[in-house]
Design a protein around this motif. Sequence first.
Motif, PDB file in Angstrom:
ATOM      1  N   TYR A   1      14.820  35.530 -25.653  1.00  0.00           N
ATOM      2  CA  TYR A   1      14.849  36.565 -26.014  1.00  0.00           C
ATOM      3  C   TYR A   1      14.530  36.661 -27.831  1.00  0.00           C
ATOM      4  O   TYR A   1      15.032  35.680 -28.388  1.00  0.00           O
ATOM      5  N   ALA A   2      13.148  37.327 -28.184  1.00  0.00           N
ATOM      6  CA  ALA A   2      12.710  37.350 -29.423  1.00  0.00           C
ATOM      7  C   ALA A   2      13.610  37.476 -30.844  1.00  0.00           C
ATOM      8  O   ALA A   2      13.827  36.542 -31.439  1.00  0.00           O
TER       9      ALA A   2
ATOM     10  N   LEU B   1       3.200  41.907 -46.826  1.00  0.00           N
ATOM     11  CA  LEU B   1       2.494  39.972 -45.555  1.00  0.00           C
ATOM     12  C   LEU B   1       3.588  39.719 -45.325  1.00  0.00           C
ATOM     13  O   LEU B   1       4.326  38.997 -46.397  1.00  0.00           O
ATOM     14  N   VAL B   2       4.004  40.058 -44.314  1.00  0.00           N
ATOM     15  CA  VAL B   2       4.809  39.664 -43.599  1.00  0.00           C
ATOM     16  C   VAL B   2       4.574  39.293 -42.143  1.00  0.00           C
ATOM     17  O   VAL B   2       3.955  39.769 -41.691  1.00  0.00           O
ATOM     18  N   PRO B   3       5.703  38.659 -41.868  1.00  0.00           N
ATOM     19  CA  PRO B   3       5.413  38.210 -39.674  1.00  0.00           C
ATOM     20  C   PRO B   3       5.030  39.058 -39.498  1.00  0.00           C
ATOM     21  O   PRO B   3       6.052  39.798 -39.396  1.00  0.00           O
ATOM     22  N   LEU B   4       4.981  39.647 -37.864  1.00  0.00           N
ATOM     23  CA  LEU B   4       4.426  40.625 -37.159  1.00  0.00           C
ATOM     24  C   LEU B   4       6.650  40.598 -36.559  1.00  0.00           C
ATOM     25  O   LEU B   4       6.233  41.147 -36.275  1.00  0.00           O
ATOM     26  N   GLY B   5       6.763  39.367 -36.422  1.00  0.00           N
ATOM     27  CA  GLY B   5       7.847  39.239 -35.994  1.00  0.00           C
ATOM     28  C   GLY B   5       9.187  39.634 -36.446  1.00  0.00           C
ATOM     29  O   GLY B   5      10.271  39.942 -36.044  1.00  0.00           O
TER      30      GLY B   5
ATOM     31  N   GLY C   1       9.737  42.435 -31.430  1.00  0.00           N
ATOM     32  CA  GLY C   1       9.915  41.446 -30.267  1.00  0.00           C
ATOM     33  C   GLY C   1       8.041  40.886 -29.659  1.00  0.00           C
ATOM     34  O   GLY C   1       7.006  42.257 -29.244  1.00  0.00           O
ATOM     35  N   ALA C   2       7.792  40.350 -29.205  1.00  0.00           N
ATOM     36  CA  ALA C   2       7.549  39.703 -27.543  1.00  0.00           C
ATOM     37  C   ALA C   2       7.451  39.025 -26.572  1.00  0.00           C
ATOM     38  O   ALA C   2       8.373  38.194 -26.996  1.00  0.00           O
ATOM     39  N   ARG C   3       6.931  38.937 -25.256  1.00  0.00           N
ATOM     40  CA  ARG C   3       7.201  38.358 -24.562  1.00  0.00           C
ATOM     41  C   ARG C   3       6.099  37.770 -24.163  1.00  0.00           C
ATOM     42  O   ARG C   3       5.149  38.645 -24.034  1.00  0.00           O
ATOM     43  N   SER C   4       6.010  36.350 -23.879  1.00  0.00           N
ATOM     44  CA  SER C   4       4.797  35.571 -22.893  1.00  0.00           C
ATOM     45  C   SER C   4       4.837  35.167 -21.458  1.00  0.00           C
ATOM     46  O   SER C   4       5.929  34.920 -21.442  1.00  0.00           O
ATOM     47  N   GLY C   5       3.352  35.007 -21.390  1.00  0.00           N
ATOM     48  CA  GLY C   5       3.859  34.069 -19.555  1.00  0.00           C
ATOM     49  C   GLY C   5       2.169  33.774 -18.963  1.00  0.00           C
ATOM     50  O   GLY C   5       0.700  34.521 -19.352  1.00  0.00           O
TER      51      GLY C   5
ATOM     52  N   GLY D   1       3.564  34.093 -27.330  1.00  0.00           N
ATOM     53  CA  GLY D   1       4.308  35.357 -27.745  1.00  0.00           C
ATOM     54  C   GLY D   1       4.723  35.399 -29.583  1.00  0.00           C
ATOM     55  O   GLY D   1       4.638  35.906 -29.923  1.00  0.00           O
ATOM     56  N   GLU D   2       6.212  34.119 -29.231  1.00  0.00           N
ATOM     57  CA  GLU D   2       6.549  33.812 -30.581  1.00  0.00           C
ATOM     58  C   GLU D   2       5.579  33.212 -31.137  1.00  0.00           C
ATOM     59  O   GLU D   2       5.686  33.410 -33.005  1.00  0.00           O
ATOM     60  N   TYR D   3       4.038  32.783 -31.382  1.00  0.00           N
ATOM     61  CA  TYR D   3       3.125  32.322 -32.354  1.00  0.00           C
ATOM     62  C   TYR D   3       2.854  33.486 -32.045  1.00  0.00           C
ATOM     63  O   TYR D   3       2.402  33.338 -33.771  1.00  0.00           O
ATOM     64  N   ILE D   4       2.175  34.514 -32.052  1.00  0.00           N
ATOM     65  CA  ILE D   4       1.688  35.978 -32.561  1.00  0.00           C
ATOM     66  C   ILE D   4       2.690  36.626 -32.742  1.00  0.00           C
ATOM     67  O   ILE D   4       2.236  36.954 -34.213  1.00  0.00           O
ATOM     68  N   ARG D   5       3.803  36.517 -33.038  1.00  0.00           N
ATOM     69  CA  ARG D   5       5.270  37.095 -33.794  1.00  0.00           C
ATOM     70  C   ARG D   5       5.299  35.986 -35.566  1.00  0.00           C
ATOM     71  O   ARG D   5       5.722  36.962 -36.173  1.00  0.00           O
TER      72      ARG D   5
END
Length: 596
Positions: free
Chosen positions: A222-223, A483-487, A491-495, A574-578
Amino acid sequence: MTQKRAVRIGNCSGFYGDRLIAAKEMVEGGPIDFLTGDYLAELTMAILWKARQKDPRAGYARTFLTQMEQVLGSCVDRGIKVVSNAGGLNPAALAEEIRTLSERLGISVNVAYITGDDIIASIPHFLESGYDLANLDAGLTLKEANVAPITANAYLGAWGIVEALKGGAEIVICGRVTDASLVVGPAAYWHGWRRDDYDALSGAVVAGHIIECGPQATGGNYAFMDEITDRRYPGFPIAQVAHDGTSVITKHQDTGGLVSVGTITAQLLYEIAEPQYLNPDVIAHFDTINLAQLDTNQVLVTGTRGSAPTQNLKVALNYFGGYRNTMTMVLTGLHIEEKAAWATEELFGILGGPEQFDEVDVQLIRFEREDALFNELATAHLRITLKDPDPTKVGRSFSNGVLELALGGYPGFHTTSPPTSESAYVIYWPTLIPASLVTHTAVLQDGSSLTIAGPPQSNQPKADLIHTATFDFPKVAPKPARLVPLGCLCGARSGDKGGNANVGIWARDAQAFGWLFDYLDVDQFRKLLPEAKDLEIRRFDLPNLYAINFVVIGLLGEGVASSTRLDPQAKGLGEYIRSRYVEVPIQLLAKESSDG
């Protein structure tokens, strides 16, 4: 007719190799009516095929037997029925093993199994009859690819499970049914649903999708880690499915993790594409799902609309791709690129040139820091993967060749592993066939069998197939921004979906989603993921979940077993994108801070 209470369906496995004690914890942790377990993925079918080449009686998930030995007596005593796809490529053999186990334990149990999904023997006939079995992602036909599948399994629906339960089965062993069918079958049996109860069926599909990956619905992966205050191993999820298909997702008391709108949203976004989620028995429209926190560790899932299924079944084929091997050289300190170029040139000089291999993948993975305080922080990795139909070309001759650089190559040479041998890999091929070509069968305890009819023809108007509601989200002034991390906000989940990767991104409230909806279009997403600059990216909106789902076509090549990416299943995408920096309105950041 009096409506029955909600059926309590617990999950004890999200993949082949999952937590072994989970079945015992689920059975003994509190009341459930059904114990389910998902053991199959596209890659798992190939793993089971390899096992069956060594032993014709193999081909199923052996860990399921271990779990059943732990809980079989308790299940019978408590009236808990078991439904699992652990049968893999050989459900009949696993059913017989369960019967043998029950005899050894002195327990009487009724075991049925589902068959018909394995269509490998029929592939030549299908091709001769004009079915081209085109790849759903690439469009290429099987004949054009000139490959021979080693496994071919159609995704069956839930009605074989229903008939097996009606026939008295206490344990139902399945092969390749859809993951959600493990929940849809028990729910449809329990509540006596008809095949055209599409809204109820779609609600059960959603419940099945939520619990199929075990603790991913209860705080795992979980993010927003700060929300998981109970860091014990998460309790496995339970779906309490009501007569109308609505459900409450929960877990046993005094278990770790968390069941929240956030954790359920994350799992709903896992490995999906368009909102119209196709199953053999119903199309579940994910853009109609509503979530609400009912109580601590209880999330209510309502509103899901369903429509008639197509007349096709998805088929997962695997074919033998060849052999592969990977070696990783460590580069340290100064002149990283020069060292990498030297190593690559010298290695292929030893091996006779890159052109002799079917595929060469060279990756310079950089994470070194200038003037690093520790040795490890000054290193980068040169990762080289070779593929070829000839195992001798990519086996020890390759990895030993890498070791020849040890004393005659760049300064500081060392590797992350000793020389390795080649390994066989398979390639995943998704396709469709008419459901009428598959004989879906339930085999009962007494050996009799029931053939399950295909999906009924539907007169449902086409306009009813999409139920997307209209949402009006509050707007936020884009400036001032930081300017901050999207996370920090999302949240994000990828697969993985074969060779494609999905990234579901969600906001925690309507105002944040209003910004996300406007900001994160396909072009902006492509900027956040530069390696997809030349790939097709599809965006699907799920405003009811405050979410957007992106599907990156071809990012994973030909699937997990063939992919040369460090993250071949896009688990960390997903965590990379965040982690990417974006300009977020200060108003939203202030709200996040005040909300804790």
